[in-house]
Scaffold this active site. Structure first.
Site, mmCIF file in Angstrom:
data_model
loop_
_atom_site.group_PDB
_atom_site.id
_atom_site.type_symbol
_atom_site.label_atom_id
_atom_site.label_comp_id
_atom_site.label_asym_id
_atom_site.label_seq_id
_atom_site.Cartn_x
_atom_site.Cartn_y
_atom_site.Cartn_z
ATOM 1 N N LEU A 1 0.913 -1.288 0.199
ATOM 2 C CA LEU A 1 0.107 0.014 -0.173
ATOM 3 C C LEU A 1 0.668 1.100 0.082
ATOM 4 C CD1 LEU A 1 -2.452 -0.838 2.813
ATOM 5 C CD2 LEU A 1 -3.445 -1.176 0.344
ATOM 6 N N SER B 1 -4.516 1.724 -9.088
ATOM 7 C CA SER B 1 -5.863 3.006 -8.104
ATOM 8 C C SER B 1 -6.879 3.271 -9.711
ATOM 9 C CB SER B 1 -5.388 4.070 -8.244
ATOM 10 O OG SER B 1 -6.112 5.171 -8.254
ATOM 11 N N TYR C 1 0.542 10.614 -11.056
ATOM 12 C CA TYR C 1 -0.211 9.630 -10.176
ATOM 13 C C TYR C 1 -0.395 8.405 -10.751
ATOM 14 C CZ TYR C 1 -3.323 7.245 -6.935
ATOM 15 O OH TYR C 1 -3.463 6.140 -5.768
ATOM 16 N N LYS D 1 0.429 4.376 -11.410
ATOM 17 C CA LYS D 1 -0.322 3.459 -10.669
ATOM 18 C C LYS D 1 -1.021 1.972 -11.956
ATOM 19 C CE LYS D 1 -0.689 3.840 -6.596
ATOM 20 N NZ LYS D 1 -0.122 3.027 -5.508
HETATM 21 N N1 LIG Z 1 -7.994 5.766 -0.131
HETATM 22 C C1 LIG Z 1 -8.709 5.329 -1.702
HETATM 23 O O1 LIG Z 1 -9.419 5.892 -2.051
HETATM 24 C C2 LIG Z 1 -6.664 5.261 -2.644
HETATM 25 C C3 LIG Z 1 -7.477 5.188 -4.000
HETATM 26 C C4 LIG Z 1 -6.947 4.174 -4.912
HETATM 27 C C5 LIG Z 1 -5.649 3.952 -4.426
HETATM 28 N N2 LIG Z 1 -5.219 3.765 -3.013
HETATM 29 C C6 LIG Z 1 -4.074 3.312 -2.931
HETATM 30 O O2 LIG Z 1 -3.761 2.576 -1.873
HETATM 31 C C7 LIG Z 1 -2.905 2.796 -1.003
HETATM 32 C C8 LIG Z 1 -3.107 3.528 0.348
HETATM 33 O O3 LIG Z 1 -3.970 4.363 0.574
HETATM 34 P P1 LIG Z 1 -3.882 5.566 1.472
HETATM 35 O O4 LIG Z 1 -5.220 6.236 0.877
HETATM 36 O O5 LIG Z 1 -3.869 3.978 2.623
HETATM 37 O O6 LIG Z 1 -2.578 6.326 1.185
HETATM 38 P P2 LIG Z 1 -2.033 7.262 2.619
HETATM 39 O O7 LIG Z 1 -1.261 7.719 1.990
HETATM 40 O O8 LIG Z 1 -2.774 7.248 3.336
HETATM 41 O O9 LIG Z 1 -1.177 5.797 3.378
HETATM 42 C C9 LIG Z 1 0.316 6.050 2.403
HETATM 43 C C10 LIG Z 1 0.696 5.327 3.222
HETATM 44 O O10 LIG Z 1 2.993 4.847 2.422
HETATM 45 C C11 LIG Z 1 3.252 5.218 3.726
HETATM 46 N N3 LIG Z 1 4.475 5.552 2.273
HETATM 47 C C12 LIG Z 1 5.031 7.185 1.866
HETATM 48 N N4 LIG Z 1 6.292 6.720 1.362
HETATM 49 C C13 LIG Z 1 6.461 6.105 2.452
HETATM 50 C C14 LIG Z 1 7.599 4.877 1.774
HETATM 51 N N5 LIG Z 1 8.954 6.043 0.729
HETATM 52 N N6 LIG Z 1 8.699 4.039 2.858
HETATM 53 C C15 LIG Z 1 7.052 4.442 3.094
HETATM 54 N N7 LIG Z 1 5.855 4.354 3.654
HETATM 55 C C16 LIG Z 1 5.558 5.503 2.974
HETATM 56 C C17 LIG Z 1 2.866 6.668 4.555
HETATM 57 O O11 LIG Z 1 3.346 7.433 5.151
HETATM 58 C C18 LIG Z 1 1.924 6.232 4.665
HETATM 59 O O12 LIG Z 1 1.578 5.823 5.418
HETATM 60 C C19 LIG Z 1 -2.033 4.201 -1.964
HETATM 61 O O13 LIG Z 1 -0.922 3.554 -3.079
HETATM 62 C C20 LIG Z 1 -2.887 4.545 -3.190
HETATM 63 O O14 LIG Z 1 -2.408 5.081 -4.420
HETATM 64 C C21 LIG Z 1 -5.754 4.329 -2.297
#
Ligand SMILES: NC(=O)c1ccc[n+]([C@@H]2O[C@H](COP(=O)([O-])OP(=O)(O)OC[C@H]3O[C@@H](n4cnc5c(N)ncnc54)[C@H](O)[C@@H]3O)[C@@H](O)[C@H]2O)c1
Length: 280
Positions: free
Chosen positions: A79, A119, A148, A152
């Site tokens: 994630l 995504s 972004y 993905k």
């Molecule tokens: N939330 C959604 O609706 C949604 C929709 C589509 C895709 N996504 C994908 O799901 C995943 C999680 O989304 P989210 O909403 O929890 O995002 P978020 O931004 O809340 O969490 C991402 C986490 O990744 C960690 N992170 C970032 N860079 C890092 C690194 N270099 N090393 C270690 N950790 C690192 C951050 O500290 C954070 O806790 C992401 O890949 C996002 O693209 C989420």
């Protein structure tokens, strides 16, 4: 929560990267409830971490730390990364190079399955008209809406490379909108409820069917969806929630049948945001 808690999964150890983020916070209790043992990795563990949780504080670009975190792991849920638009260099470094580190470390550790958080923004320029009254399949060509979204699409493609080269199962989840309730009218189509997020992740991590490379839409059973649930069903993802219960409040004064990007394009307003400008 999930209804999968009775299975004996005590042999499974799942590495969850980005576990402190929004999706990780939704999933931590739900994956535990499903009987999965977890190792949780993020730059920083959250303040509400439980005493018995196994946390690794590391950057996914740190090959040594990620390799060490893979010890005894049976599957990876990746994630971590930038989850909205950002500078090109940051996107390349964290979302592309970071994902390569995770995939390579999984192969090196002999891990059989990696689930990638992709995504809707990987295909954000497709439209409801392109769906043509039926549901968009995940096999449509990439049409990213931002740097972004491009990262993905590239991450999915990298996952496919690692599957084809090394035979690992890779499941890319094209997540819609993971949130407690649908975030605005678009969410009536794109919502992925917290409990369905749990169901989806458990299915992707434990299904006996992946055996290959798959892309699966990550949405609930929303009546207004126009993204397919068939590929999720194929790995045992059975969503239970439907954003429709929020329709009356979300559609107050809103025209649903419109070609406004927010309701017409897969990626909504991301299709119009400036490229490479960080979103706060
Ligand atoms: N939330 C959604 O609706 C949604 C929709 C589509 C895709 N996504 C994908 O799901 C995943 C999680 O989304 P989210 O909403 O929890 O995002 P978020 O931004 O809340 O969490 C991402 C986490 O990744 C960690 N992170 C970032 N860079 C890092 C690194 N270099 N090393 C270690 N950790 C690192 C951050 O500290 C954070 O806790 C992401 O890949 C996002 O693209 C989420």
């Amino acid at each position: 929560m999930t209804e999968t808690s009775t299975a004996d999964r005590s042999d499974e150890l799942i590495l969850v990267t980005g576990a402190s983020g929004r999706v990780g916070t939704v999933l931590r209790p739900r994956l535990r409830e499903a009987g999965l043992r977890l190792r949780l990795l993020d730059l920083k563990a959250p303040d509400d971490r439980l005493d018995d949780e196994d946390w690794v504080e590391a950057d996914i670009r740190d090959r040594g730390a990620v390799a060490a975190a893979m010890t005894d792991v049976t599957a990876v849920l990746h994630l971590a990364g930038l989850s909205v638009e950002n500078h090109w260099d940051e996107i390349l470094s964290i979302n592309i190079a970071g994902t390569q580190v995770v995939l390579q470390a999984a192969v090196d550790a002999g891990i059989r399955r990696v689930v990638l958080a992709s995504s809707n923004h990987a295909v954000g320029f497709w439209t409801r008209a392109d769906a043509g009254g039926i549901e968009l399949a995940p096999g449509i060509a990439p049409r990213p809406d931002t740097f972004y979204g491009w990262s993905k699409a590239a991450g999915e493609s990298l996952g496919r490379l690692y599957h084809d080269r090394f035979g690992i199962d890779v499941v890319a989840l094209r997540i819609g909108s993971c949130a407690p309730t649908p975030p605005g009218p678009r969410g009536l189509s794109t919502w992925l409820s917290p409990d369905d997020t749990g169901r989806l992740a458990v299915a992707a991590l434990t299904s006996h069917r992946p055996d290959g490379f798959r892309i699966v839409w990550g949405i609930s059973a929303n009546q207004r969806r126009w993204w397919s649930l068939a590929e999720g069903a194929d790995i045992g993802y059975v969503p239970r929630d439907d954003a429709e219960e929020f329709a009356d409040e979300l559609l107050d004064g809103v025209t649903w049948d419109t070609d406004e990007p927010n309701l017409f394009r897969v990626g909504g307003h991301f299709t119009e945001m400036p490229l490479g400008e960080p979103v706060e």
